[in-house]
Design an enzyme around this catalytic site. Structure first.
Site, mmCIF file in Angstrom:
data_model
loop_
_atom_site.group_PDB
_atom_site.id
_atom_site.type_symbol
_atom_site.label_atom_id
_atom_site.label_comp_id
_atom_site.label_asym_id
_atom_site.label_seq_id
_atom_site.Cartn_x
_atom_site.Cartn_y
_atom_site.Cartn_z
ATOM 1 N N LYS A 44 -5.405 8.738 4.137
ATOM 2 C CA LYS A 44 -5.491 8.522 2.693
ATOM 3 C C LYS A 44 -4.117 8.456 2.051
ATOM 4 O O LYS A 44 -3.842 7.593 1.260
ATOM 5 C CB LYS A 44 -6.325 9.629 2.056
ATOM 6 C CG LYS A 44 -6.546 9.456 0.551
ATOM 7 C CD LYS A 44 -7.289 8.175 0.236
ATOM 8 C CE LYS A 44 -7.379 7.866 -1.225
ATOM 9 N NZ LYS A 44 -7.704 6.453 -1.463
ATOM 10 N N HIS A 62 0.339 -26.039 4.669
ATOM 11 C CA HIS A 62 1.647 -25.840 5.304
ATOM 12 C C HIS A 62 1.509 -25.036 6.597
ATOM 13 O O HIS A 62 2.507 -24.489 7.090
ATOM 14 C CB HIS A 62 2.600 -25.163 4.315
ATOM 15 C CG HIS A 62 2.800 -25.976 3.073
ATOM 16 N ND1 HIS A 62 3.498 -27.164 3.076
ATOM 17 C CD2 HIS A 62 2.336 -25.810 1.810
ATOM 18 C CE1 HIS A 62 3.481 -27.683 1.851
ATOM 19 N NE2 HIS A 62 2.776 -26.884 1.072
ATOM 20 N N TRP A 69 -3.245 14.750 11.952
ATOM 21 C CA TRP A 69 -3.213 13.302 12.188
ATOM 22 C C TRP A 69 -2.018 13.091 13.107
ATOM 23 O O TRP A 69 -0.868 13.298 12.699
ATOM 24 C CB TRP A 69 -3.045 12.584 10.858
ATOM 25 C CG TRP A 69 -3.213 11.109 10.891
ATOM 26 C CD1 TRP A 69 -4.385 10.421 10.888
ATOM 27 C CD2 TRP A 69 -2.180 10.123 10.876
ATOM 28 N NE1 TRP A 69 -4.141 9.068 10.887
ATOM 29 C CE2 TRP A 69 -2.799 8.856 10.882
ATOM 30 C CE3 TRP A 69 -0.779 10.181 10.872
ATOM 31 C CZ2 TRP A 69 -2.083 7.667 10.879
ATOM 32 C CZ3 TRP A 69 -0.067 8.996 10.871
ATOM 33 C CH2 TRP A 69 -0.719 7.758 10.868
ATOM 34 N N GLU A 126 -9.498 -3.400 6.451
ATOM 35 C CA GLU A 126 -9.318 -1.981 6.748
ATOM 36 C C GLU A 126 -10.631 -1.247 6.997
ATOM 37 O O GLU A 126 -10.653 -0.287 7.758
ATOM 38 C CB GLU A 126 -8.485 -1.266 5.677
ATOM 39 C CG GLU A 126 -9.150 -1.118 4.339
ATOM 40 C CD GLU A 126 -8.271 -0.397 3.327
ATOM 41 O OE1 GLU A 126 -7.598 0.567 3.684
ATOM 42 O OE2 GLU A 126 -8.278 -0.811 2.152
ATOM 43 N N LYS A 163 -9.097 -5.002 1.761
ATOM 44 C CA LYS A 163 -10.304 -4.158 1.773
ATOM 45 C C LYS A 163 -11.158 -4.502 2.984
ATOM 46 O O LYS A 163 -11.636 -3.623 3.684
ATOM 47 C CB LYS A 163 -11.146 -4.349 0.504
ATOM 48 C CG LYS A 163 -10.686 -3.709 -0.762
ATOM 49 C CD LYS A 163 -10.733 -2.206 -0.800
ATOM 50 C CE LYS A 163 -9.448 -1.599 -0.297
ATOM 51 N NZ LYS A 163 -8.364 -1.432 -1.221
ATOM 52 N N ASN A 188 2.485 20.146 7.932
ATOM 53 C CA ASN A 188 2.365 18.714 7.617
ATOM 54 C C ASN A 188 3.781 18.152 7.541
ATOM 55 O O ASN A 188 4.666 18.819 7.012
ATOM 56 C CB ASN A 188 1.736 18.498 6.245
ATOM 57 C CG ASN A 188 0.274 18.864 6.209
ATOM 58 O OD1 ASN A 188 -0.297 19.254 7.221
ATOM 59 N ND2 ASN A 188 -0.320 18.744 5.042
ATOM 60 N N GLY A 189 3.954 16.912 7.994
ATOM 61 C CA GLY A 189 5.283 16.301 7.911
ATOM 62 C C GLY A 189 5.865 16.094 9.295
ATOM 63 O O GLY A 189 5.153 16.200 10.302
ATOM 64 N N GLU A 193 -5.830 -8.391 -2.078
ATOM 65 C CA GLU A 193 -6.534 -7.112 -2.126
ATOM 66 C C GLU A 193 -7.924 -7.223 -1.474
ATOM 67 O O GLU A 193 -8.344 -6.329 -0.737
ATOM 68 C CB GLU A 193 -6.630 -6.633 -3.584
ATOM 69 C CG GLU A 193 -7.362 -5.324 -3.789
ATOM 70 C CD GLU A 193 -6.837 -4.153 -2.974
ATOM 71 O OE1 GLU A 193 -5.750 -4.258 -2.377
ATOM 72 O OE2 GLU A 193 -7.546 -3.136 -2.896
ATOM 73 N N ARG A 243 -8.446 12.737 4.155
ATOM 74 C CA ARG A 243 -7.056 12.344 4.380
ATOM 75 C C ARG A 243 -6.866 11.646 5.731
ATOM 76 O O ARG A 243 -5.828 11.056 5.970
ATOM 77 C CB ARG A 243 -6.157 13.576 4.317
ATOM 78 C CG ARG A 243 -5.946 14.058 2.900
ATOM 79 C CD ARG A 243 -5.069 15.273 2.892
ATOM 80 N NE ARG A 243 -3.770 15.021 3.501
ATOM 81 C CZ ARG A 243 -2.701 14.637 2.839
ATOM 82 N NH1 ARG A 243 -2.754 14.446 1.574
ATOM 83 N NH2 ARG A 243 -1.555 14.436 3.474
ATOM 84 N N CYS A 252 -2.057 14.769 7.756
ATOM 85 C CA CYS A 252 -2.509 16.148 7.983
ATOM 86 C C CYS A 252 -2.882 16.855 6.680
ATOM 87 O O CYS A 252 -2.430 16.463 5.607
ATOM 88 C CB CYS A 252 -1.393 16.944 8.635
ATOM 89 S SG CYS A 252 -0.745 16.179 10.114
#
Ligand code: F6R
Length: 627
Positions: free
Chosen positions: A622, A521, A91, A505, A502, A117-118, A498, A27, A2
């Site tokens: 974000k 394996h 969010w 996502e 990328k 927010n939270g 990484e 965000r 948020c």
């Protein structure tokens, strides 16, 4: 996650709130809303008692929807202005993303509006108690309890929100929050509070502003006050009063933000992600000038060389891309500096009862400085007396404030959800840290070659960026696939992780990274005709081994693209690599900084070809301020 924006001042609040919310879109959010307080400008009598009405508008979906709603329904009434308001991007955590669940939330009288927010951990109990006392709830959110709790405090505070009422309400909350509230009976005043969720206050635009994130404030000011935990604020047109949750006044220190407003704009690029990848050469140059002038590492570290000599083990605390940077740092610290680093992800670290010893230390890495798991890991270390060093991008963020020492990665605002330039900046600072630690531990000779070559890196990165079209062509091969495997050994394994993150996502293709030697394996069972495999080849002593694994997947029909040092091209072709992207010669230690960029570009172009919203991938936010 948020976002919050608030404004009180001489101007109309609405355009400032909408512009602020737009700057917080990055965000991640699924609904948005605003609340404005009407006030008389003299031409018309002030609204009579009982006539006070907040103007609240909210809508699920993108900000565009809220804008349209506002345009349709907010009509200018002569003699009335809206100079006080709060805005929010939500969010969803408690309840789906609907108009009703969007913030702001109001009390039973519709005179108090709150954005938050939270997560309020005791919201269920509070809601039951409030409902039993006759309060009517219109949403499924935890936030709505705040408006009703405030409503109950009004009887004791003369019928409007006062400092006493705000503090009494705050005492009842458990959980994390940054919040803002307005009262229709009192234009020109905004109440704010923070516990464990970022909140920034700043003078500007003929009044005062507040926001959850710096980019929302950048067009107006670069001087900010960062609220600490258990701090509250009363904003008025010409002043901001900070006080603790016990009501004691606080003198705040002003922070100067180095970011510029245009850094948070696309500036002609199609998306923020590609703009941010293209900023990497300049960032590397800036960081090496700042932290390694004349080839000598000058990091702002307070611990003396003797302290570093005594260290026996470090603990990495980081999440996602930042953790992947830490996995590269593990190799550097161990090989260059001879200092082991236990490298977990923060969400595991915080619950694993780590066996600390007296000479341990913690390396915390975070772009936002607000990631909940990383922050919890940092706090855990501090509670157990483990010294913490944090690499953070956002000045004044929670991690930056709570760590024993901080080194800023100085990548500028990162707006795209997928981290790119911040990762490259983390790698640069981590490499310099490893070089410094190596030097003070008497192993400096190991890193001199890399330090000497660092000034060449920006130009080489620019050359890689100039060859973007080659990666676009590779991307065309991947645009229609369902699965991609990334393989590598040593730092190349960390880079593969990484690269895969990328791709998954932003393109929504299933991508897995494996240590190349692990394939047989188990994962080799998944390789068949045409399965795409991306091999990363920068480790000089491991390239032959990884190419052996390339031959294994080729034997099962895989299609292999490789990103590696140009000097390995002929070996790679001989092993059967189908597509090659070569990197210019560079000492071993600096290679990860160069190889990351083509992996980012590849993911970017695949995502574009598949029509994804590259900057705002689905389900992601974000800065992950909830566990
Ligand atoms: C992926 C990404 C995330 C973040 C992670 C940690 O592209 O951006 O994996 O790296 O959420 O975030 P920070 O670095 O802000 O702690």
């Amino acid at each position: 996650m948020c976002g919050i924006v608030a404004y009180v001042g001489e101007r109309e609040a609405l355009p400032i709130l909408l512009a602020g919310l737009q700057r917080l879109e990055y965000r991640g959010y699924d609904s948005a809303g605003i609340a404005l307080v009407p006030e008389s400008t003299g031409g018309r009598a002030a609204p009579a008692e009982g006539e006070h009405r907040l103007l609240v508008r909210k809508r699920a979906g993108r900000l565009r929807g809220l804008r349209e709603l506002v345009e349709q329904t907010v009509t200018q009434t002569p003699g009335v202005r809206y100079g006080t308001g709060i805005g929010h991007t939500r969010w969803a955590t408690h309840g789906p993303p609907t108009d009703a669940n969007a913030h702001p939330h109001t009390d039973c009288t519709g005179q108090i509006a709150v954005v938050h927010n939270g997560i309020l951990e005791n919201a269920v109990r509070l809601r039951e108690e409030l409902a039993a006392r006759g309060h009517r709830f219109l949403s499924e959110t935890d936030t709505e309890v705040v408006a009703h709790l405030l409503e109950e405090e009004l009887a004791a505070s003369g019928g409007q929100v006062t400092k006493k009422a705000w503090l009494a309400m705050l005492q009842k909350l458990e959980g994390s929050f940054a919040m803002a509230a307005v009262d229709a009976r009192h234009p020109g005043r905004i109440w704010l509070a923070r516990y464990s969720s970022p909140l920034i206050v700043a003078p500007g635009a003929d009044g005062w502003l507040a926001a959850s994130d710096i980019p929302a404030l950048l067009p107006y000011t670069r001087k900010v006050f960062i609220c600490g935990d258990r701090e509250a604020v009363c904003l008025q047109r010409r002043e901001a009063n900070f006080f603790t949750f016990r009501g004691e006044p606080i003198q705040k220190v002003v922070h100067q933000i180095g970011w510029r407003a245009e850094q948070a704009e696309k500036r002609g690029y199609t998306d923020f992600m590609i703009k941010e990848i293209h900023e990497e050469p300049a960032i590397v140059e800036r960081l090496s000038e700042r932290y390694a002038p004349a080839g000598q590492v000058e990091l702002p570290l307070m611990w003396p060389p003797s302290w570093w000599e005594q260290r026996r083990q470090g603990w990495l605390i980081a999440s996602g891309t930042a953790a992947h940077a830490g996995w590269v740092a593990k190799r550097w610290l161990e090989r260059i500096a001879g200092l082991p680093l236990e490298a977990d992800v923060a969400s595991e670290f915080r619950y694993r009862d780590p066996l600390f010893r007296p000479e341990d230390w913690a390396l915390v890495i975070s772009q936002s400085g607000e990631t909940a798991d990383t922050l919890a890991g940092l706090r855990y270390c501090r509670q157990h007396g483990v010294p913490t060093l944090a690499l953070v991008n956002v000045v004044g963020s929670s991690i930056a404030r709570e760590t024993d020492q901080v080194v800023y990665t100085d990548a500028g605002p990162e707006i795209a959800v997928a981290s790119t330039k911040a990762y490259t900046a983390q790698l640069v600072v981590l490499y310099l840290l490893a070089s410094y630690v190596a030097k003070v531990r008497g192993r400096g000779q190991v890193s001199t070659e890399g330090l000497a070559a660092l000034p060449r890196l920006p130009e080489q990165l620019a050359d890689v960026l100039a060859r973007e079209q080659e990666l676009e062509r590779v991307a065309q091969q991947l645009a229609e696939v369902e699965h991609v495997f990334y393989i590598g050994r040593g730092v190349d394994q960390a880079l593969a992780a990484e690269g895969a993150l990328k791709l998954k996502e932003i393109s929504y293709i299933h991508a897995e990274a494996y240590a190349a030697g692990e394939l047989k394996h188990g994962p080799l069972a998944l390789i068949g005709r045409g399965t795409p495999v991306i091999a990363v080849l920068t480790e000089p002593n491991l390239v032959v081994k990884t190419l052996g694994n390339v031959q294994e997947v080729k034997a099962r029909g895989a299609w292999v693209a490789a990103i590696g040092m140009e000097e390995y091209q002929s070996q790679a072709r001989a092993a059967g690599v189908d597509t090659w992207f070569g990197l210019p010669e560079l000492p071993r230690d600096l290679r990860p900084m160069l190889a990351a960029t083509p992996l980012q570009l590849l993911a970017y172009h695949v995502a574009r070809l598949r029509g994804s919203d590259v900057d705002r991938p689905r389900n992601l936010a974000k800065s992950v301020t909830v566990e």
